[in-house]
Design an enzyme around this catalytic site. Structure first.
Site, mmCIF file in Angstrom:
data_model
loop_
_atom_site.group_PDB
_atom_site.id
_atom_site.type_symbol
_atom_site.label_atom_id
_atom_site.label_comp_id
_atom_site.label_asym_id
_atom_site.label_seq_id
_atom_site.Cartn_x
_atom_site.Cartn_y
_atom_site.Cartn_z
ATOM 1 N N GLY A 6 1.681 2.738 -1.045
ATOM 2 C CA GLY A 6 0.600 3.555 -0.148
ATOM 3 C C GLY A 6 1.397 4.671 -0.164
ATOM 4 O O GLY A 6 0.362 5.763 -0.186
ATOM 5 N N GLY A 31 8.984 -1.704 -2.340
ATOM 6 C CA GLY A 31 8.578 -2.755 -2.976
ATOM 7 C C GLY A 31 8.853 -2.713 -4.581
ATOM 8 O O GLY A 31 9.258 -3.594 -5.122
ATOM 9 N N GLU A 36 2.143 -18.081 -10.473
ATOM 10 C CA GLU A 36 2.864 -17.369 -11.586
ATOM 11 C C GLU A 36 3.903 -18.596 -11.935
ATOM 12 O O GLU A 36 4.594 -19.162 -11.309
ATOM 13 C CB GLU A 36 3.843 -16.330 -10.543
ATOM 14 C CG GLU A 36 4.722 -15.880 -11.033
ATOM 15 C CD GLU A 36 5.767 -14.835 -10.099
ATOM 16 O OE1 GLU A 36 5.272 -14.452 -8.997
ATOM 17 O OE2 GLU A 36 6.863 -14.685 -10.268
ATOM 18 N N HIS A 46 4.660 -11.474 -0.014
ATOM 19 C CA HIS A 46 3.495 -10.581 0.034
ATOM 20 C C HIS A 46 2.693 -10.556 1.330
ATOM 21 O O HIS A 46 1.635 -11.103 1.562
ATOM 22 C CB HIS A 46 2.337 -11.389 -0.968
ATOM 23 C CG HIS A 46 2.709 -11.426 -2.452
ATOM 24 N ND1 HIS A 46 2.188 -12.103 -3.231
ATOM 25 C CD2 HIS A 46 3.623 -10.812 -3.293
ATOM 26 C CE1 HIS A 46 2.743 -12.183 -4.457
ATOM 27 N NE2 HIS A 46 3.607 -11.308 -4.197
ATOM 28 N N ASN A 69 -0.918 -11.293 -7.073
ATOM 29 C CA ASN A 69 0.133 -10.465 -6.614
ATOM 30 C C ASN A 69 -0.556 -9.117 -6.176
ATOM 31 O O ASN A 69 -1.289 -8.547 -6.683
ATOM 32 C CB ASN A 69 1.037 -10.321 -7.711
ATOM 33 C CG ASN A 69 1.579 -11.315 -8.293
ATOM 34 O OD1 ASN A 69 0.575 -12.020 -8.896
ATOM 35 N ND2 ASN A 69 2.573 -11.822 -8.273
HETATM 36 P P1 FDA Z 1 6.377 -1.189 0.590
HETATM 37 O O1 FDA Z 1 6.943 -2.221 1.212
HETATM 38 O O2 FDA Z 1 6.510 -1.098 -1.053
HETATM 39 O O3 FDA Z 1 6.861 0.024 0.993
HETATM 40 C C1 FDA Z 1 7.327 0.719 2.274
HETATM 41 C C2 FDA Z 1 8.314 1.422 2.452
HETATM 42 O O4 FDA Z 1 8.656 1.802 3.884
HETATM 43 C C3 FDA Z 1 9.857 0.760 2.188
HETATM 44 O O5 FDA Z 1 10.519 1.545 1.323
HETATM 45 C C4 FDA Z 1 10.389 0.771 3.463
HETATM 46 O O6 FDA Z 1 11.945 0.940 3.335
HETATM 47 C C5 FDA Z 1 9.965 1.888 4.436
HETATM 48 N N1 FDA Z 1 9.955 1.949 5.888
HETATM 49 C C6 FDA Z 1 9.681 0.757 6.615
HETATM 50 N N2 FDA Z 1 9.734 0.966 7.625
HETATM 51 C C7 FDA Z 1 10.234 2.227 7.902
HETATM 52 C C8 FDA Z 1 10.705 3.198 9.102
HETATM 53 N N3 FDA Z 1 10.595 2.675 10.283
HETATM 54 N N4 FDA Z 1 11.331 4.519 8.579
HETATM 55 C C9 FDA Z 1 11.326 4.959 7.402
HETATM 56 N N5 FDA Z 1 10.882 4.081 6.319
HETATM 57 C C10 FDA Z 1 10.323 2.756 6.461
HETATM 58 N N6 FDA Z 1 3.899 -7.574 -5.797
HETATM 59 C C11 FDA Z 1 3.102 -7.799 -7.147
HETATM 60 O O7 FDA Z 1 1.891 -7.139 -7.116
HETATM 61 N N7 FDA Z 1 3.584 -7.958 -8.239
HETATM 62 C C12 FDA Z 1 5.026 -8.544 -8.202
HETATM 63 O O8 FDA Z 1 5.558 -8.904 -9.112
HETATM 64 C C13 FDA Z 1 5.714 -8.618 -6.881
HETATM 65 N N8 FDA Z 1 7.025 -9.442 -6.824
HETATM 66 C C14 FDA Z 1 7.644 -9.265 -5.695
HETATM 67 C C15 FDA Z 1 8.742 -9.640 -5.673
HETATM 68 C C16 FDA Z 1 9.579 -9.512 -4.464
HETATM 69 C C17 FDA Z 1 10.859 -10.253 -4.265
HETATM 70 C C18 FDA Z 1 9.078 -8.936 -3.039
HETATM 71 C C19 FDA Z 1 9.741 -8.622 -1.921
HETATM 72 C C20 FDA Z 1 7.754 -8.502 -3.455
HETATM 73 C C21 FDA Z 1 7.024 -8.507 -4.419
HETATM 74 N N9 FDA Z 1 5.754 -7.930 -4.725
HETATM 75 C C22 FDA Z 1 4.975 -8.093 -5.758
HETATM 76 C C23 FDA Z 1 4.944 -7.463 -3.330
HETATM 77 C C24 FDA Z 1 5.058 -5.890 -3.385
HETATM 78 O O9 FDA Z 1 6.278 -5.291 -3.666
HETATM 79 C C25 FDA Z 1 4.590 -5.418 -2.131
HETATM 80 O O10 FDA Z 1 3.252 -5.942 -1.847
HETATM 81 C C26 FDA Z 1 4.280 -3.937 -1.939
HETATM 82 O O11 FDA Z 1 5.564 -3.180 -2.126
HETATM 83 C C27 FDA Z 1 3.882 -3.281 -0.829
HETATM 84 O O12 FDA Z 1 3.735 -2.038 -0.942
HETATM 85 P P2 FDA Z 1 3.547 -1.198 0.445
HETATM 86 O O13 FDA Z 1 2.789 0.183 -0.010
HETATM 87 O O14 FDA Z 1 2.651 -1.932 1.239
HETATM 88 O O15 FDA Z 1 4.921 -1.067 1.188
#
Ligand code: FDA
Length: 491
Positions: A16, A100, A347, A430, A468
């Site tokens: 996002g 992520g 998956e 997720h 996903n």
């Molecule tokens: P996302 O979590 O990506 O980013 C948020 C960022 O904000 C992070 O970098 C965090 O550090 C930062 N942040 C948070 N709080 C903060 C603060 N207070 N100050 C500063 N920075 C802050 N999905 C998929 O479609 N296919 C897949 O294969 C996979 N596989 C998978 C494996 C594993 C191990 C995980 C953990 C997750 C997946 N996912 C996935 C899920 C996918 O990665 C996840 O849904 C998205 O990254 C979410 O995207 P967002 O933009 O919501 O936030």
């Protein structure tokens, strides 16, 4: 305290945040992005693989936290993988510039149109399927593995076995697109380039091959010259000022987690893209600490996207077997979504442990018919989550049905090797929802009760999307930010 004034501030550099940054920068806006994790590319620190976890393995922990491999000792470092633990569920989260996308398996799955319409009845599905999803595929560099390579490559035995067994049990399989560059993968197989997917790299970051956000959206946004990314900057809380601007308390940390500076950021426009859990924590905590106004829908309609892990062991290891060599990048799935009684997608997951553990691992994605709720516990100063076995009962029933059917057709047992009772109801990759589009926000992600605060991340999706989620998160962010720009929200 150092005070920084910025017009537009984005918290978080995941999907996002990256989409918002690119589209605003392209529109000529100056944007500052605060990310609590490390800028890995700039730091020069390499990502570690699963068999030799090093600096990138975990966010300030003394032990690794990857599922089934939480056995290695670590020196605390601002690593890529974090975990938030609740009573009945553990939620894994990516940290670093790219969010992520650094730690995930790169599976780029477009949701079923019928389910998308059910989850988002107010959105123009046709526009999403004709425009936003194709746009997102292009920007994220989504591609598909070559069938011949998949057939021949020993690193994909786990997929071939998984698919053959699924067919034998009467299930339908699908090929799953990915952002990992399969041309690169073919070269790494031929030893022409350094190995990444074939060197157990994924959950602590990939040094090569994976088109994470730092290589796509964020790279393009930086090329405009309008984006500044400040890594190792953790936003503690947000305050609404009388003139409707926002003031943020921010801690700059070093790679050991020690605070090196306390800062204040003032901004006119604030975009929360801290991921579902990060965004909810900021909103609910800021409400408790600073009286930040929040709508009554904040925290509601949370879900685990139906994540439910399970696995199978073969009775005679040599009769099945998924191979000692395994790519970390999943390319196969079992699609049982249209089954009225047991709808799920799963998956066919790798388990690259460096030896043949005669185990097949599956991450099921189910419907989430009963949603959870997140609130803030002021006494313990942390989030609390209303989520228990009643929320996952149907998911468990589906997993049981799936495993039994697979075992009847192919032999094998429920995997007690991976999970206590063969089921991992507590594994969540997720987290979605809590700040649902059109409920807690207006139709484009602007928070209700606010004039200059927006949410653009996974929390907009009401707890479930059936596959996903990052393709959907990216598409929703594209849709929202495009409309917010058109409406002159950032003028
Ligand atoms: P996302 O979590 O990506 O980013 C948020 C960022 O904000 C992070 O970098 C965090 O550090 C930062 N942040 C948070 N709080 C903060 C603060 N207070 N100050 C500063 N920075 C802050 N999905 C998929 O479609 N296919 C897949 O294969 C996979 N596989 C998978 C494996 C594993 C191990 C995980 C953990 C997750 C997946 N996912 C996935 C899920 C996918 O990665 C996840 O849904 C998205 O990254 C979410 O995207 P967002 O933009 O919501 O936030």
């Amino acid at each position: 305290k150092e005070t920084v004034e910025v017009p537009i501030l984005i918290i978080g550099s995941g999907y996002g945040g990256a989409v918002s940054a690119l589209r605003l920068c392209e529109a000529g806006k100056k944007v500052v992005m605060l990310e609590m994790g490390l800028n890995w590319e700039k730091s020069g620190v390499p990502f570690s693989n699963m068999l030799k976890p090093g600096k990138s393995a975990a966010w300030l922990k003394k032990k690794t936290i990857a599922p089934f491999m939480n056995i290695f000792s670590l020196t605390p470092f601002t690593g890529t993988l974090d975990r938030m633990d609740f009573e009945n569920i553990n939620i894994w989260i990516g940290r670093g510039v790219g969010g992520g996308s650094l730690v995930n398996g790169g599976m780029a799955v477009t949701p079923k149109e019928s389910y998308f319409k059910e989850v988002f009845p107010d959105l123009d599905a046709e526009k999403f399927y004709n425009h936003y999803f194709p746009l997102v595929h292009k920007e994220l560099k989504v591609n598909v593995i070559g069938e011949q390579f998949l057939k021949d490559c020993p690193y994909y035995k786990f997929t071939r076995v998984g698919e053959a067994e699924a067919h034998k049990a009467g299930f339908k399989t699908i090929r799953v697109p990915n952002v990992y560059d399969f041309q690169y993968m073919e070269k790494e197989y031929r030893n022409e380039v350094p190995r990444s997917a074939f060197n157990t790299e994924v959950i602590y970051g990939n040094n090569h091959g994976k088109n994470s956000l730092d290589k796509t959206y964020l790279k393009k946004a930086l090329e405009t010259g309008n984006l500044e990314i400040m890594d190792l900057h953790c936003v503690e809380n947000i305050k609404l000022n009388d003139d409707k601007t926002y003031t943020l308390q921010v801690q700059q940390i070093d790679t050991s987690g020690a605070v090196v500076s306390d800062k204040v950021f003032n901004c006119k426009k604030l975009i929360l893209a801290a991921g579902t859990m990060g965004t909810l924590k900021l909103l609910l905590q800021s409400n408790a600490v600073n009286n930040l106004p929040i709508h009554e829908q904040i925290g509601k309609n949370w879900g685990n996207n139906g994540n439910f892990m399970t696995g199978r062991n073969w009775v005679k290891p040599l009769s099945g077997g998924t191979g000692s060599k395994q790519s970390t990048i999943p390319v196969g799935g079992i699609d049982n979504w249209d089954d009225k009684e047991h709808p799920f997608f799963t998956e066919i997951a790798p388990l690259p442990m460096g030896m043949d553990v005669a185990t097949a691992l599956y991450l099921l994605i189910n419907r989430v018919d009963k949603k959870g709720e997140i609130s803030y516990d002021s006494t313990n100063k942390k989030l609390s989550l209303d989520w228990n076995e009643t929320h996952t009962a149907k998911m468990r029933e589906n997993a049981d049905y799936f495993i039994k059917k697979m075992n009847r057709a192919n032999g094998g047992t429920r995997s007690h090797f991976l999970f206590n009772n063969g089921f991992g109801a507590d594994v969540c990759y997720h987290p979605l929802g809590g700040c649902v589009l059109g409920k807690a926000t207006n139709e484009y992600g602007k928070l209700k009760a606010h004039e200059n605060l927006y949410v653009l991340d996974g929390s907009l999706i009401p707890g479930t999307i059936g596959v996903n989620p990052f393709v959907t998160i990216t598409a929703i962010a594209e849709y929202c930010v495009e409309n917010l720009i058109t409406q002159n929200e950032f003028a």
